[in-house]
Every structure is written in C-alpha cells, then in structure tokens.
Design an enzyme around this catalytic site. Structure first.
Site, PDB file in Angstrom:
ATOM      1  N   PRO A 107       0.997  -1.175  -0.017  1.00  0.00           N
ATOM      2  CA  PRO A 107       0.026   0.168   0.038  1.00  0.00           C
ATOM      3  C   PRO A 107       0.874   1.121   0.038  1.00  0.00           C
ATOM      4  O   PRO A 107       1.792   1.349   0.935  1.00  0.00           O
ATOM      5  CB  PRO A 107      -0.878  -0.233   1.189  1.00  0.00           C
ATOM      6  N   HIS A 108       0.402   2.001  -0.907  1.00  0.00           N
ATOM      7  CA  HIS A 108       1.218   3.245  -0.862  1.00  0.00           C
ATOM      8  C   HIS A 108       0.259   4.579  -1.826  1.00  0.00           C
ATOM      9  O   HIS A 108      -0.550   4.082  -2.471  1.00  0.00           O
ATOM     10  CB  HIS A 108       2.456   3.485  -1.626  1.00  0.00           C
ATOM     11  N   ALA A 109       0.453   5.639  -1.826  1.00  0.00           N
ATOM     12  CA  ALA A 109      -0.087   6.708  -2.445  1.00  0.00           C
ATOM     13  C   ALA A 109       0.616   7.689  -3.078  1.00  0.00           C
ATOM     14  O   ALA A 109       2.012   7.651  -2.748  1.00  0.00           O
ATOM     15  CB  ALA A 109      -1.015   7.350  -1.376  1.00  0.00           C
TER      16      ALA A 109
END
Length: 156
Positions: free
Chosen positions: A67-69
């Site tokens: 998960p990352h943005a």
C-alpha cells in the site's frame, strides 16, 4: 535509511493483526507510518480513494500488498511498515488474493518511491519460501532475522 533498518529502528513491524477487510488492513499498516510522523492521516484516505478509482494496484504478487499513495498525498518523508494478518483478506485482485502481508510505504518524492522502496520490496518478496516464513513468524525478532538475511547488494 533502507527499508529493513527503518522497520527495525522505528519498530514498525506488527504480526498477526486481526482485520475484517482490506480497508482495515491498509489502515493498520498506514497507522504505523502516521505514528512515526512519516505520513499524514490523509495518506490513508488517498490510498482508499485510489483503490476505489484504480482497483487494488498495489497487490503486486500473490499474498503480498504494498500500500502506498502519491508522495504529494500526505507523505512527509520516507518510511515503511510491515504487518502480517491473522487471517488473509481479499483486496479484489483476481490473480493475487488473498493477502497475508502488507508492506506499507511512503516517500517524499516519486523517484525515491519507485527506485528505493519498490525495488527493496520486490527483492524481499521475490522468494516464495521467504514469504511463507514471513507469514508464519510468531515473533517480531523472527521477522527481523528473516529481513536481515535479504541480500540487497544488487540494488547498490
């Protein structure tokens, strides 16, 4: 600071986390980043919004999510967290569900994110036996021992 050093020094490893769904799983990992001051609370919302728009883009391999943005969506500096789940959860990835390990990360710029964090993560998860061992860890020290044996020399 590399991924393994960050996880150890900042104590951002949690094992057998109980969650009901993928949003809680992401939230558990990102909370560790927020608690360390490397991500703002809006970083979690950015990930959720992006999944709703683009699908589970960070479930890159069976059983593993990263998960990352985007950096401008709440990343303060580079940071990592690693959680294993008590029970695997589905993220909506036909090829790679269910997920048992989440390596959440953020970086202040896209180059560091792509070249540093993702390259290190791929190196960790390229070994199926290592993934099995990570999922089955009973203690954080066991996880640290596994991570310390990863050879990152090809990335230098």
């Amino acid at each position: 600071m590399n991924l393994v050093d960050f996880l150890i020094e900042k104590e951002t490893i949690k094992l057998r986390v109980a969650v009901r769904n993928w949003k809680q799983a992401v939230g558990s990992g990102v909370k560790l980043l927020i608690d360390q001051g490397v991500a703002e609370p809006r970083y979690y919302q950015a990930i959720i919004k992006s999944v709703k728009k683009n699908g589970p883009y960070f479930v890159l391999m069976p059983r593993v999510a990263l998960p990352h943005a985007r950096p401008e969506e709440g990343a303060v500096s580079q940071g990592f967290s690693l959680i294993t789940l008590k029970k695997p959860v589905a993220f909506g990835s036909a090829e790679n569900d269910p997920v048992s390990i989440l390596l959440s990360f953020c970086a202040k710029d896209a180059t560091a994110q792509l070249e540093g964090a993702l390259a290190q993560a791929v190196t960790i998860f390229e070994d199926e036996n290592r993934i099995d061992n990570m999922i089955n860890c009973a203690t954080v020290q066991e996880m640290i021992d596994i991570l310390k044996r990863v050879d990152f020399s090809e990335l230098e």
